[in-house]
Design a protein around this motif. Structure first.
Motif, PDB file in Angstrom:
ATOM      1  N   ASP A   1     -15.027  46.830 135.350  1.00 14.10           N
ATOM      2  CA  ASP A   1     -16.137  46.322 134.557  1.00 14.10           C
ATOM      3  C   ASP A   1     -16.516  47.244 133.400  1.00 14.10           C
ATOM      4  OD1 ASP A   1     -16.951  48.346 136.195  1.00 14.10           O
ATOM      5  OD2 ASP A   1     -18.863  47.429 136.764  1.00 14.10           O
ATOM      6  N   ASP A   2     -15.719  48.282 133.123  1.00 10.68           N
ATOM      7  CA  ASP A   2     -16.000  49.157 131.993  1.00 10.68           C
ATOM      8  C   ASP A   2     -15.649  48.453 130.683  1.00 10.68           C
ATOM      9  OD1 ASP A   2     -17.042  51.194 133.453  1.00 10.68           O
ATOM     10  OD2 ASP A   2     -15.179  52.330 133.614  1.00 10.68           O
ATOM     11  N   SER A   3     -16.116  49.030 129.591  1.00 10.68           N
ATOM     12  CA  SER A   3     -15.934  48.417 128.283  1.00 10.68           C
ATOM     13  C   SER A   3     -14.478  48.523 127.823  1.00 10.68           C
ATOM     14  CB  SER A   3     -16.850  49.082 127.258  1.00 10.68           C
ATOM     15  OG  SER A   3     -16.482  50.442 127.086  1.00 10.68           O
ATOM     16  N   ALA A   4     -14.122  47.672 126.832  1.00 10.28           N
ATOM     17  CA  ALA A   4     -12.775  47.701 126.267  1.00 10.28           C
ATOM     18  C   ALA A   4     -12.497  49.021 125.562  1.00 10.28           C
ATOM     19  CB  ALA A   4     -12.599  46.527 125.314  1.00 10.28           C
ATOM     20  N   LEU A   5     -13.535  49.631 124.978  1.00 10.05           N
ATOM     21  CA  LEU A   5     -13.358  50.914 124.301  1.00 10.05           C
ATOM     22  C   LEU A   5     -12.967  52.005 125.289  1.00 10.05           C
ATOM     23  CD1 LEU A   5     -13.512  52.497 121.670  1.00 10.05           C
ATOM     24  CD2 LEU A   5     -15.963  52.810 122.072  1.00 10.05           C
ATOM     25  N   ARG A   6     -13.606  52.008 126.454  1.00 13.33           N
ATOM     26  CA  ARG A   6     -13.253  53.014 127.458  1.00 13.33           C
ATOM     27  C   ARG A   6     -11.832  52.789 127.971  1.00 13.33           C
ATOM     28  NH1 ARG A   6     -16.133  56.722 129.965  1.00 13.33           N
ATOM     29  NH2 ARG A   6     -18.072  55.899 129.071  1.00 13.33           N
ATOM     30  N   HIS A   7     -11.438  51.519 128.168  1.00 14.24           N
ATOM     31  CA  HIS A   7     -10.058  51.229 128.575  1.00 14.24           C
ATOM     32  C   HIS A   7      -9.077  51.655 127.486  1.00 14.24           C
ATOM     33  CE1 HIS A   7     -10.497  49.077 132.410  1.00 14.24           C
ATOM     34  NE2 HIS A   7     -11.632  48.614 131.937  1.00 14.24           N
ATOM     35  N   ARG A   8      -9.450  51.488 126.212  1.00 13.02           N
ATOM     36  CA  ARG A   8      -8.582  51.902 125.120  1.00 13.02           C
ATOM     37  C   ARG A   8      -8.392  53.409 125.129  1.00 13.02           C
ATOM     38  NH1 ARG A   8      -4.307  51.248 121.919  1.00 13.02           N
ATOM     39  NH2 ARG A   8      -4.617  52.158 119.840  1.00 13.02           N
TER      40      ARG A   8
ATOM     41  N   THR B   1      -4.822  61.546 116.383  1.00 10.25           N
ATOM     42  CA  THR B   1      -5.837  61.032 115.445  1.00 10.25           C
ATOM     43  C   THR B   1      -6.548  59.817 116.021  1.00 10.25           C
ATOM     44  OG1 THR B   1      -4.496  61.843 113.600  1.00 10.25           O
ATOM     45  CG2 THR B   1      -6.205  60.213 113.101  1.00 10.25           C
ATOM     46  N   GLU B   2      -5.788  58.865 116.591  1.00  7.47           N
ATOM     47  CA  GLU B   2      -6.407  57.677 117.180  1.00  7.47           C
ATOM     48  C   GLU B   2      -7.304  58.037 118.360  1.00  7.47           C
ATOM     49  OE1 GLU B   2      -3.411  54.918 118.233  1.00  7.47           O
ATOM     50  OE2 GLU B   2      -2.714  54.560 116.178  1.00  7.47           O
ATOM     51  N   LEU B   3      -6.851  58.981 119.177  1.00  4.38           N
ATOM     52  CA  LEU B   3      -7.647  59.368 120.345  1.00  4.38           C
ATOM     53  C   LEU B   3      -8.935  60.062 119.921  1.00  4.38           C
ATOM     54  CD1 LEU B   3      -7.712  59.386 123.412  1.00  4.38           C
ATOM     55  CD2 LEU B   3      -6.520  61.586 123.377  1.00  4.38           C
ATOM     56  N   GLY B   4      -8.861  60.878 118.861  1.00  2.00           N
ATOM     57  CA  GLY B   4     -10.084  61.518 118.378  1.00  2.00           C
ATOM     58  C   GLY B   4     -11.086  60.511 117.839  1.00  2.00           C
ATOM     59  N   THR B   5     -10.587  59.526 117.083  1.00  2.00           N
ATOM     60  CA  THR B   5     -11.482  58.497 116.547  1.00  2.00           C
ATOM     61  C   THR B   5     -12.090  57.663 117.665  1.00  2.00           C
ATOM     62  OG1 THR B   5     -10.136  58.402 114.539  1.00  2.00           O
ATOM     63  CG2 THR B   5     -11.633  56.563 114.959  1.00  2.00           C
ATOM     64  N   ALA B   6     -11.261  57.249 118.630  1.00  2.00           N
ATOM     65  CA  ALA B   6     -11.773  56.446 119.745  1.00  2.00           C
ATOM     66  C   ALA B   6     -12.739  57.253 120.608  1.00  2.00           C
ATOM     67  CB  ALA B   6     -10.612  55.921 120.586  1.00  2.00           C
ATOM     68  N   GLY B   7     -12.454  58.547 120.792  1.00  2.00           N
ATOM     69  CA  GLY B   7     -13.371  59.375 121.575  1.00  2.00           C
ATOM     70  C   GLY B   7     -14.722  59.535 120.910  1.00  2.00           C
TER      71      GLY B   7
ATOM     72  N   ALA C   1     -16.087  57.391 118.794  1.00  2.00           N
ATOM     73  CA  ALA C   1     -16.766  56.099 118.920  1.00  2.00           C
ATOM     74  C   ALA C   1     -17.321  55.897 120.318  1.00  2.00           C
ATOM     75  CB  ALA C   1     -15.793  54.970 118.565  1.00  2.00           C
ATOM     76  N   LEU C   2     -16.601  56.352 121.336  1.00  2.00           N
ATOM     77  CA  LEU C   2     -17.080  56.209 122.714  1.00  2.00           C
ATOM     78  C   LEU C   2     -18.320  57.060 122.956  1.00  2.00           C
ATOM     79  CD1 LEU C   2     -16.532  54.971 125.498  1.00  2.00           C
ATOM     80  CD2 LEU C   2     -15.130  56.964 126.029  1.00  2.00           C
ATOM     81  N   GLU C   3     -18.342  58.261 122.394  1.00  2.00           N
ATOM     82  CA  GLU C   3     -19.520  59.115 122.569  1.00  2.00           C
ATOM     83  C   GLU C   3     -20.744  58.517 121.892  1.00  2.00           C
ATOM     84  OE1 GLU C   3     -19.985  61.781 124.348  1.00  2.00           O
ATOM     85  OE2 GLU C   3     -17.946  61.820 125.121  1.00  2.00           O
ATOM     86  N   LEU C   4     -20.539  57.840 120.746  1.00  2.00           N
ATOM     87  CA  LEU C   4     -21.665  57.236 120.044  1.00  2.00           C
ATOM     88  C   LEU C   4     -22.123  55.939 120.700  1.00  2.00           C
ATOM     89  CD1 LEU C   4     -20.580  57.765 116.327  1.00  2.00           C
ATOM     90  CD2 LEU C   4     -22.304  59.042 117.597  1.00  2.00           C
ATOM     91  N   ALA C   5     -21.180  55.172 121.249  1.00  2.00           N
ATOM     92  CA  ALA C   5     -21.524  53.851 121.792  1.00  2.00           C
ATOM     93  C   ALA C   5     -21.968  53.906 123.236  1.00  2.00           C
ATOM     94  CB  ALA C   5     -20.326  52.904 121.659  1.00  2.00           C
ATOM     95  N   GLU C   6     -21.422  54.815 124.005  1.00  2.00           N
ATOM     96  CA  GLU C   6     -21.728  54.848 125.436  1.00  2.00           C
ATOM     97  C   GLU C   6     -22.049  56.273 125.854  1.00  2.00           C
ATOM     98  OE1 GLU C   6     -18.702  53.067 127.804  1.00  2.00           O
ATOM     99  OE2 GLU C   6     -18.316  51.442 126.400  1.00  2.00           O
ATOM    100  N   GLN C   7     -22.782  56.352 126.937  1.00  2.00           N
ATOM    101  CA  GLN C   7     -23.145  57.641 127.499  1.00  2.00           C
ATOM    102  C   GLN C   7     -22.396  57.849 128.813  1.00  2.00           C
ATOM    103  OE1 GLN C   7     -25.015  59.818 125.940  1.00  2.00           O
ATOM    104  NE2 GLN C   7     -25.504  58.445 124.242  1.00  2.00           N
ATOM    105  N   ARG C   8     -22.092  59.083 129.055  1.00  2.00           N
ATOM    106  CA  ARG C   8     -21.412  59.380 130.322  1.00  2.00           C
ATOM    107  C   ARG C   8     -22.359  59.098 131.483  1.00  2.00           C
ATOM    108  NH1 ARG C   8     -16.996  62.769 129.976  1.00  2.00           N
ATOM    109  NH2 ARG C   8     -17.439  63.590 132.050  1.00  2.00           N
ATOM    110  N   PRO C   9     -21.915  58.405 132.492  1.00  2.00           N
ATOM    111  CA  PRO C   9     -22.797  58.097 133.623  1.00  2.00           C
ATOM    112  C   PRO C   9     -23.257  59.361 134.335  1.00  2.00           C
ATOM    113  CG  PRO C   9     -20.502  57.594 134.158  1.00  2.00           C
ATOM    114  CD  PRO C   9     -20.528  57.922 132.699  1.00  2.00           C
ATOM    115  N   ALA C  10     -24.483  59.312 134.807  1.00  2.00           N
ATOM    116  CA  ALA C  10     -25.051  60.465 135.513  1.00  2.00           C
ATOM    117  C   ALA C  10     -24.250  60.759 136.774  1.00  2.00           C
ATOM    118  CB  ALA C  10     -26.503  60.197 135.857  1.00  2.00           C
ATOM    119  N   GLU C  11     -23.925  62.018 136.960  1.00  2.00           N
ATOM    120  CA  GLU C  11     -23.160  62.400 138.147  1.00  2.00           C
ATOM    121  C   GLU C  11     -24.066  62.732 139.325  1.00  2.00           C
ATOM    122  OE1 GLU C  11     -20.631  65.567 136.979  1.00  2.00           O
ATOM    123  OE2 GLU C  11     -19.342  64.309 135.723  1.00  2.00           O
TER     124      GLU C  11
END
Length: 531
Positions: free
Chosen positions: A84-91, A171-177, A179-189
Motif C-alpha cells: 500500500d506504499d506510494s508509487a514514488l516509494r516503489h520507484r 542521478t535518477e535515484l538522487g532526484t527520486a530520493g 522528491a520522496l523526502e519532500l512528499a513523504e515522511q519516514r514513518p515513526a519507528e
C-alpha cells in the motif's frame, strides 16, 4: 495471566480537539475469560501522554481494569516497501535494487578483466619460452591471443555500458530520493502499545473504551461568506492540524476552546497605597486638558491582536462536526465543515474620510448559526467570485455581524480642513472654529452612464447611497464646550450620536459629485490650558 500473541486493534473513534492538543477516545470489543488476564492493544501513537491514560469497560460481563499503561518499543523500518506504499516509494526501491545489481555486475566484470589480463600475460610468457626452445606454433598462439583480446574487448565494452548506466541511475535515484523526502515522511519507528490488566468474573465479549491526551494537534476557526444580492450565506469551518503519528479516520470530531494547560491560580494581590495631596495655587487657577483618541465599541470581550489563540469571549465554547471526518497525520491544515446558514443582509457603501479616502461596501447581518462565531479569518465571495479575505470578530448567537467586502474603485473622497482661533474680550474665552470639507466623486464610464439613465427611467432611480461619517470632539469637562453649527453645515447632517459621529446619507448618480461641509466650535474659558 494470559497474554494475547497479537495486539488487539484499538482504532480512534472520537477526538476532542483543543486549542493546542487533543483528547483521543478509542473503543473496541475484547473477548474476556474468567480470571485475571493481560491484554495488549494497539498500536497507538508514541506521543500519548501516560498520566492521562484512562480505560474502562462499558458493557459486557462484570470486570475491573486493574492496571493500564503505555509500553513503547523501537521497531526497525521495513527494508522493502509494502503493497500500500506510494508509487514514488516503489520507484525508489526499484532504482536501488537495479543499482545494487549493476554494482555487482561491475565488480564481476572487473574481476573477469583482471583474470583475462593475467591470462594474456601468461600466454605471452609461454610464447617467449617456446620460441627460446625452438617451438613454432604460430597458428595456436595467434588463435589464443585473438580469443583473449576478443573477450577483453567485449567485457570492457560491457563495463563501460554498466558504468554509464550507473551514472544515470545515480542521478535518477538522487532526484527520486529528494522528491520522496519532500512528499513523504519516514514513518515513526517508536511504536506504543497499551497493556491492560483486567479481572473478569465471567467470560464473554466486553466493550472497552480508552482515552488519553496527545500533543501536536490544534484547530482554528475559519469562515466563508457568500453574498448573493440581499442574502448572505456564512459557512463555519475548522482548520485542523495534527501530527500525532496516527491518522484520524472516520472519527467524531469535537472542537473546544478549553485550555487544559492554563493554570487556575488567582492573581497575587499587592499593596496599593493612595495618598491625598493639596493642589497648588497655580493648579487651582488652571484646568489642564488634552485631546486624546478613544476607540468606541460595544460591550464584549477584549480584542485579541493577531489571534495567537482562539478568542472565545472568556467562556469555553464547544462545536461539533455534523459528520465523521478524516484528518491524516501530515501536519497540514484540513478544512472541516461545522455549520452553515443563510440570512438577509443589509448593505451600504460607507466612507470615513478621516481614516481612509476609500468607499467600502459594508454588509451587516445577524448571527443565525445557533452558536457563537469565534474570531477568525473569513473568505469573502460575491457575484464576481472571490473578492478578498477579511476578519470576523467574536459574535454571540443572534448578535449583529459586520463584514467589509472591499473598496469601490469608482469612488473617491478628498478631505480638506481649516481652523481659526479667536479670543473674546469680555469673557476671555478661546473659540476654535474648525471647518471640514469633503468632496465625494463617483466616476463612471459613458456607457455605464447611459445604462444607468435607462435604468433610472425604467425603475425611477439610478443613484447610489453613500454613508459618510465624520467625527467631532466630545468634551468630558464643563470648562470646554463643543457645539455643532448646523446652520453652517451643508447639507445638514442626518444624525449625530453621543460619541460625536456625524453621518450623512448621500445619493450619488453616475458621474456625480457632492461637497459636504462640517463646521463646529470648541470653546474654553481662560482657566483651560492645553487646548
Amino acid at each position: 495471566m494470559s497474554t494475547a500473541p497479537e495486539p488487539i486493534p484499538l482504532p480512534v473513534t472520537a477526538v476532542t480537539c483543543l486549542e493546542d492538543r487533543a483528547h483521543v477516545e478509542r473503543t473496541t470489543v475484547v473477548d474476556l475469560t474468567a480470571g485475571v488476564q493481560r491484554l495488549r492493544l494497539g498500536p497507538v501513537g508514541a506521543l500519548a501522554v501516560d498520566r492521562t491514560l484512562h480505560a474502562e469497560l462499558t458493557a459486557g460481563p462484570p470486570a475491573t481494569v486493574l492496571d493500564a499503561r503505555i509500553v513503547r518499543a523501537w521497531t526497525p523500518r521495513a527494508r522493502r516497501p509494502a503493497a500500500d506504499d506510494s508509487a514514488l516509494r516503489h520507484r525508489v526501491d526499484a532504482l536501488e535494487q537495479e543499482q545494487v545489481t549493476l554494482e555487482q555486475r561491475r565488480d564481476r566484470l572487473h574481476a573477469r578483466l583482471d583474470a583475462l589480463g593475467r591470462l594474456a600475460a601468461d600466454l605471452l610468457r609461454d610464447i617467449g619460452e617456446g620460441t627460446g626452445h625452438g617451438e613454432t606454433e604460430v597458428p595456436r598462439w595467434r588463435g589464443e591471443l585473438d580469443r583473449v583480446d576478443a573477450e577483453r574487448d567485449a567485457h570492457a565494452e560491457e563495463l563501460r555500458t554498466v558504468q554509464a548506466r550507473l551514472t544515470v541511475l545515480a542521478t535518477e535515484l538522487g532526484t527520486a530520493g529528494d522528491a520522496l523526502e519532500l512528499a513523504e515522511q519516514r514513518p515513526a519507528e517508536l511504536v506504543g502499545h497499551i497493556e491492560l490488566t483486567v479481572e473478569a468474573t465471567a467470560a464473554g465479549p466486553a466493550e472497552l473504551r480508552v482515552s488519553h491526551l496527545v500533543p501536536c494537534a490544534l484547530w482554528r476557526p475559519a469562515y466563508r461568506a457568500v453574498l448573493d444580492g440581499d442574502s448572505l450565506t456564512l459557512e463555519t469551518d475548522a482548520m485542523v492540524w495534527q501530527r500525532t503519528g496516527e491518522d484520524w479516520s472516520g472519527v467524531r470530531l469535537t472542537l473546544s476552546t478549553a485550555r487544559s494547560a492554563l493554570a487556575g491560580e488567582p492573581p497575587r494581590l499587592s499593596e496599593d497605597r493612595l495618598t491625598l495631596q493639596d493642589r497648588s495655587p497655580a493648579e487651582r487657577r488652571t484646568v489642564d486638558v488634552e485631546i486624546r483618541e478613544e476607540e468606541t465599541a460595544d460591550l464584549g470581550p477584549a480584542a485579541v491582536l493577531g489571534l495567537p489563540g482562539v478568542d472565545d469571549g472568556g467562556e469555553v465554547r464547544v462545536l461539533h462536526s455534523p459528520a465523521p471526518v478524516t484528518v491524516p497525520s501530515d501536519g497540514r491544515g484540513h478544512r472541516v465543515p461545522v455549520s452553515s446558514f443563510t440570512t438577509a443582509a443589509r448593505g451600504e457603501y460607507a466612507c470615513t474620510p478621516e481614516l481612509s479616502p476609500l468607499v467600502t461596501q459594508v454588509v451587516r447581518f445577524d448571527n443565525r448559526s445557533g452558536h457563537a462565531l469565534l474570531a477568525g479569518p473569513v473568505d469573502l465571495v460575491r457575484g464576481s467570485g472571490f473578492s478578498g479575505r477579511g476578519t470576523l470578530d467574536f459574535t454571540a448567537p443572534g448578535a449583529p455581524v459586520e463584514l467589509a467586502y472591499g473598496s469601490r474603485d469608482d469612488h473617491r473622497v478628498v478631505r480638506e480642513t481649516e481652523e481659526t482661533r479667536d479670543t473674546t474680550t469680555l469673557t476671555q474665552r478661546t473659540v476654535i472654529t474648525r471647518t471640514v470639507r469633503l468632496h465625494l466623486s463617483r466616476f463612471s464610464a459613458p456607457h455605464e452612464r447611459a445604462q444607468s439613465e435607462a435604468a433610472a427611467q425604467a425603475e425611477g432611480t439610478g443613484e447610489r447611497t453613500v454613508v459618510l461619517r465624520e467625527r467631532i470632539p466630545v468634551s468630558e469637562v464643563s470648562a470646554v464646550e463643543v457645539r455643532l453649527r448646523k446652520e453652517s453645515c451643508s447639507p445638514a447632517p442626518d444624525a449625530v450620536d453621543a460619541d460625536g459621529i456625524v453621518r450623512w446619507d448621500l445619493d450619488l448618480p453616475p458621474g456625480g459629485r457632492r461637497t459636504v461641509t462640517l463646521v463646529y466650535e470648541l470653546s474654553a474659558n481662560s482657566k483651560v490650558t492645553g487646548v
